[in-house]
Design a protein around this motif. Structure first.
Motif, PDB file in Angstrom:
ATOM      1  N   TYR A 215       5.814 -43.774   2.323  1.00 16.73           N
ATOM      2  CA  TYR A 215       6.282 -43.427   0.979  1.00 16.73           C
ATOM      3  C   TYR A 215       6.289 -44.669   0.083  1.00 16.73           C
ATOM      4  O   TYR A 215       7.268 -44.977  -0.594  1.00 16.73           O
ATOM      5  CB  TYR A 215       7.693 -42.823   1.048  1.00 16.73           C
ATOM      6  CG  TYR A 215       7.795 -41.656   2.005  1.00 16.73           C
ATOM      7  CD1 TYR A 215       7.209 -40.433   1.687  1.00 16.73           C
ATOM      8  CD2 TYR A 215       8.465 -41.776   3.217  1.00 16.73           C
ATOM      9  CE1 TYR A 215       7.291 -39.362   2.570  1.00 16.73           C
ATOM     10  CE2 TYR A 215       8.553 -40.705   4.096  1.00 16.73           C
ATOM     11  CZ  TYR A 215       7.960 -39.496   3.769  1.00 16.73           C
ATOM     12  OH  TYR A 215       8.040 -38.438   4.628  1.00 16.73           O
ATOM     13  N   SER A 216       5.139 -45.350   0.081  1.00 19.93           N
ATOM     14  CA  SER A 216       5.066 -46.610  -0.675  1.00 19.93           C
ATOM     15  C   SER A 216       5.187 -46.386  -2.175  1.00 19.93           C
ATOM     16  O   SER A 216       5.576 -47.300  -2.924  1.00 19.93           O
ATOM     17  CB  SER A 216       3.743 -47.329  -0.359  1.00 19.93           C
ATOM     18  OG  SER A 216       2.643 -46.459  -0.646  1.00 19.93           O
ATOM     19  N   ASN A 217       4.889 -45.167  -2.661  1.00 17.81           N
ATOM     20  CA  ASN A 217       4.973 -44.895  -4.099  1.00 17.81           C
ATOM     21  C   ASN A 217       6.370 -44.460  -4.543  1.00 17.81           C
ATOM     22  O   ASN A 217       6.626 -44.311  -5.737  1.00 17.81           O
ATOM     23  CB  ASN A 217       3.978 -43.784  -4.480  1.00 17.81           C
ATOM     24  CG  ASN A 217       2.541 -44.236  -4.308  1.00 17.81           C
ATOM     25  OD1 ASN A 217       2.230 -45.423  -4.449  1.00 17.81           O
ATOM     26  ND2 ASN A 217       1.646 -43.297  -3.998  1.00 17.81           N
ATOM     27  N   THR A 218       7.246 -44.224  -3.571  1.00 17.79           N
ATOM     28  CA  THR A 218       8.588 -43.709  -3.910  1.00 17.79           C
ATOM     29  C   THR A 218       9.542 -44.849  -4.243  1.00 17.79           C
ATOM     30  O   THR A 218       9.597 -45.865  -3.546  1.00 17.79           O
ATOM     31  CB  THR A 218       9.158 -42.895  -2.737  1.00 17.79           C
ATOM     32  OG1 THR A 218       8.275 -41.820  -2.437  1.00 17.79           O
ATOM     33  CG2 THR A 218      10.539 -42.330  -3.085  1.00 17.79           C
ATOM     34  N   THR A 219      10.288 -44.641  -5.351  1.00 14.98           N
ATOM     35  CA  THR A 219      11.331 -45.599  -5.737  1.00 14.98           C
ATOM     36  C   THR A 219      12.652 -45.122  -5.143  1.00 14.98           C
ATOM     37  O   THR A 219      13.063 -43.980  -5.365  1.00 14.98           O
ATOM     38  CB  THR A 219      11.466 -45.679  -7.263  1.00 14.98           C
ATOM     39  OG1 THR A 219      10.216 -46.063  -7.827  1.00 14.98           O
ATOM     40  CG2 THR A 219      12.546 -46.678  -7.656  1.00 14.98           C
ATOM     41  N   ILE A 220      13.296 -45.981  -4.397  1.00 19.33           N
ATOM     42  CA  ILE A 220      14.589 -45.605  -3.813  1.00 19.33           C
ATOM     43  C   ILE A 220      15.667 -46.521  -4.360  1.00 19.33           C
ATOM     44  O   ILE A 220      15.505 -47.744  -4.412  1.00 19.33           O
ATOM     45  CB  ILE A 220      14.529 -45.651  -2.270  1.00 19.33           C
ATOM     46  CG1 ILE A 220      15.821 -45.060  -1.681  1.00 19.33           C
ATOM     47  CG2 ILE A 220      14.302 -47.057  -1.744  1.00 19.33           C
ATOM     48  CD1 ILE A 220      15.687 -44.682  -0.215  1.00 19.33           C
ATOM     49  N   GLU A 221      16.742 -45.913  -4.840  1.00 18.63           N
ATOM     50  CA  GLU A 221      17.834 -46.664  -5.473  1.00 18.63           C
ATOM     51  C   GLU A 221      19.128 -46.377  -4.723  1.00 18.63           C
ATOM     52  O   GLU A 221      19.501 -45.219  -4.529  1.00 18.63           O
ATOM     53  CB  GLU A 221      17.972 -46.253  -6.935  1.00 18.63           C
ATOM     54  CG  GLU A 221      19.082 -46.995  -7.676  1.00 18.63           C
ATOM     55  CD  GLU A 221      19.242 -46.516  -9.110  1.00 18.63           C
ATOM     56  OE1 GLU A 221      20.198 -46.950  -9.769  1.00 18.63           O
ATOM     57  OE2 GLU A 221      18.415 -45.686  -9.564  1.00 18.63           O
ATOM     58  N   VAL A 222      19.803 -47.425  -4.304  1.00 15.96           N
ATOM     59  CA  VAL A 222      21.090 -47.301  -3.613  1.00 15.96           C
ATOM     60  C   VAL A 222      22.164 -47.946  -4.475  1.00 15.96           C
ATOM     61  O   VAL A 222      22.053 -49.134  -4.823  1.00 15.96           O
ATOM     62  CB  VAL A 222      21.052 -47.970  -2.224  1.00 15.96           C
ATOM     63  CG1 VAL A 222      22.410 -47.800  -1.521  1.00 15.96           C
ATOM     64  CG2 VAL A 222      19.936 -47.395  -1.376  1.00 15.96           C
TER      65      VAL A 222
END
Length: 735
Positions: free
Chosen positions: A609-616
């Motif tokens: 999922y290299s195109n996915t932005t993940i925000e924590v």
């Protein structure tokens, strides 16, 4: 040495007449003579003042007066009588006149009373009269008829101008329910009198003595001499037949223009049910034997009354028992307590005389008949629960103690409430409507006293005074309260029975669940060996013979390899799902921020999922739970978010917390394909997938998440719209 002032109030008036020690007033009526002998020294120690006139002796001679001085030749008989503590009356001559000698004993004192003998019918005639009386009363069909017969019989036996049967209510107000009178007298039938007319100590005295007379209201009484003994105590006249009445009561009778009275106690089940009150408008002496006849007649009446009341109550109890059995049957059908009491042909109203009822159970309210609104009933339950003591509450004047009750007094002035379980608000209620009626009082009950020379005195007016009674229902009868309490017990038994059945089924379900988990774990584990064989041989064929196969063969080999891969994934998920059920939770506080970062790193976003932005979000609050299980929960929630959002143009996943909630609510949000909210409960089921095969997975991931939360006794839910992403929330318990 204490004086009488230490024993009763110095001043007795209508403000404290209920505290007046009428047994210590130290006066006897003028028609009788009283002698009190000390058993220890056999001396006369007390006497009524008129004794000294009878014997022509001085007060100072009291200790020298002997039985021989009083009774002459009859003295030995009297001495033998009192030495044997005989309570039977005998007759004796004193100074040339015949008297009835009445004796009783108290502590070390012997009380001797002399009453004149009056000519009366012969014994056999009296015996026949009594036999006829018993037969006559036994043949009366109703209590009302029995009361009328009793009043007529006593009037014919005694000759009083007016004979009344006076019944007490629960507040000790009295009502004349029957009377026999001279024709010239106005009827008092149905008249009510306030409780203050007969104070509590007078009622207690009637219970002890049974029958009392006042022979001449206007005559002077005779004082006891000496007033106090050596210890400074007045003489206790509780059991004396000739004891004089309270000056306040005498004034009360004078205001009524009454010259003489006889009063007999009607006792039912050990309680003062009412009185037989006889009035004469001139002086009238009823001798001891006549009084004993009246006492016998009253006892017969009381026995018949108790028997008839018991039979009536028994009949009603039998009827309500049958109704209660039907109610239990209805409630047991499908275990519906509320429906069984309110929605069936036989309702909870059949066991009382109420017109409305309600059942409050597990925060649900059901009603039947004419009742207040559900909101009013719930407020009433709260008030009863917080302010009243005990498991049963009754009132016929709710509005007088509960201000909000005035709004619905028309349908619920009377309330009977029975709580089903201690410490809980679950209860049964019955309602009786307001019964407006005009009550006729013998004088204004609000002016039961009058001011005379700055002293409160008995009222002078006894003229009929009508008052409308409002905000009051019919009273609750004993059988109604008993029936309600019995129904409560039946409901408790049903609930216990239901609980035991559910517990048994739950135990069976747990056992079956454990067996199913073991079976699932065993099967999934045992499938690995043949699956490895299939995959291994497929890989060998692919490596060694792939080029010799035609296109169909190549596709078949690849399908076998892909299927075994999916099968391995499914087995892993089944083992994980079963393992959560078998594992024990190791609860503790852990750093949620650190755990989320571990999960993100574990999922290796850069590969799939290299195109996915993940925000924590920063500073996620710490949590309390099993860290390993929450790790599995997050893998499934975050993994699903990544999986179902990677097909959109700019996939993103946000992990955060709703900080205004306590305990904290964590969430995982994505902007993926979403789902129809109609299926938001269904998605947590095993093998439930809302997507086709274009997305990989076994359909167990969210079931695992649900099981993890269940093990923690927390909650998990989802919100979504199709093609607008989804948000999964979960909340763990506080420590």
């Amino acid at each position: 040495m204490s004086g009488p002032s230490t024993l009763y109030p110095k001043k007795i008036d209508l403000t404290n007449c209920d505290k007046e020690p009428i047994h210590l007033l130290g006066q006897v009526q003028s028609h009788a003579y009283l002698f009190v002998i000390d058993v220890l020294n056999k001396q006369l120690v007390r006497a009524s003042e008129n004794v000294f006139d009878l014997l022509s002796r001085k007060r100072e001679d009291i200790h020298t007066i002997t039985l021989n001085d009083i009774f002459g030749p009859s003295a030995p008989t009297i001495a033998s009588h009192i030495e044997g503590k005989n309570t039977q009356t005998i007759e004796a001559e004193v100074k040339g006149k015949r008297y009835v000698v009445i004796t009783h004993y108290r502590e070390n004192l012997i009380y001797i009373e002399l009453e004149p003998i009056v000519a009366q019918a012969e014994a056999h005639i009296i015996q026949r009269q009594l036999s006829d009386i018993v037969t006559d009363l036994s043949q009366a069909i109703t209590v009302s008829e029995m009361c009328d017969k009793t009043a007529n019989l006593i009037k014919s036996l005694t000759g009083y101008d007016r004979v009344m049967l006076y019944k007490f209510d629960q507040n000790w107000n009295g009502t004349i329910i029957s009377e026999s009178r001279e024709e010239v007298l106005e009827s008092w039938l149905g008249m009510h009198y306030p409780a203050t007319d007969i104070p509590q100590q007078a009622r207690k005295s009637f219970l002890k003595q049974g029958v009392r007379i006042i022979a001449d209201v206007a005559s002077q009484t005779s004082a006891v001499f000496p007033e106090l003994n050596e210890q400074g105590q007045p003489l206790d006249l509780t059991n004396c037949e000739s004891r004089a009445s309270s000056p306040i009561h005498i004034e009360y009778l004078e205001n009524m223009k009454v010259g003489a009275t006889l009063t007999a106690a009607i006792v039912s089940n050990g309680t003062l049910w009412g009185l037989i009150a006889c009035h004469h408008y001139s002086s009238k002496f009823t001798n001891y034997y006549q009084r004993q006849t009246i006492k016998f007649l009253t006892q017969v009446f009381s026995t018949q009354l108790t028997l008839r009341s018991s039979n009536e109550v028994l009949a009603r109890i039998n009827a309500t028992t049958a109704s209660r059995a039907k109610l239990v049957e209805q409630m047991s059908n499908e275990w519906d307590v509320q429906g069984g009491l309110t929605k069936k042909p036989t309702s909870m109203l059949t066991i009382t005389e109420a017109t409305g009822g309600a059942v409050f159970l597990e925060n649900t309210l059901s009603t039947v008949g004419d009742t207040p609104s559900k909101e009013d009933i719930k407020n009433l339950i709260d008030w009863i629960y917080t302010t009243q003591l005990g498991n049963t509450y009754t009132t016929q004047n709710l509005a007088k103690v509960y201000e909000k009750g005035k709004a619905f007094a028309k349908m619920a002035s009377g309330v009977l409430c029975v709580f089903i379980a201690k410490g809980q608000k679950d209860c049964l209620l019955w309602f009786k409507p307001e019964l407006k009626q005009v009550i006729s009082w013998g004088g204004n009950p609000e002016k039961a006293v009058a001011e005379k020379n700055k002293r409160l005195s008995p009222r002078k007016s006894f003229e009929k005074w009508n008052k409308e009674q409002v905000l009051t229902s019919l009273p609750w009868k004993d059988y109604e309260i008993a029936s309600a309490q019995a129904l409560k017990t039946s409901i408790s038994n049903i609930i216990i029975s239901r609980y035991q059945e559910v517990k048994l089924l739950n135990d069976k379900l747990k056992e079956a669940y454990k067996e199913l988990e073991s079976f699932s774990y065993s099967v999934s584990h045992d499938l690995r060996s043949p699956l490895r064989g299939i995959d291994g041989f497929a890989q060998i064929i692919k490596e060694d013979y792939f080029d010799t196969l035609d296109d169909y063969g190549k596709n078949a080999i690849q399908t076998i390899i892909d299927s075994t891969s999916k099968m391995n994934t499914l087995i892993d998920d089944i083992l994980a799902f079963s393992g959560i059920g078998k594992d024990q939770t190791a609860m503790g506080v852990f750093d949620m921020q650190e755990l989320v970062n571990e999960v993100v790193q574990f999922l290796q976003l850069e590969k799939k999922y290299s195109n996915t932005t993940i925000e924590v979000e920063a500073d996620l609050p710490k949590a309390y739970g099993d860290r390993g299980m929450i790790f599995q929960l997050l893998i499934n929630l975050i993994g699903n978010a990544l999986k179902y959002s990677h097909t959109v143009q700019k996939p993103s996943v946000h992990i955060g917390v709703l900080k205004d909630k306590s305990p904290a609510v964590y969430y995982v949000r994505d902007n993926g394909i979403g789902f129809n909210e109609a299926h938001k409960e269904k998605i947590f089921g095993v093998f439930n997938r809302l997507v086709k095969d274009e997305f990989e997975g076994s359909g167990i991931g969210l079931a695992i998440a649900q099981r993890v939360i269940d093990k923690h006794q927390g909650v998990i839910w989802a919100e979504s719209k199709e093609h607008q992403g989804a948000t999964f929330y979960f909340q763990l318990p506080v420590r």
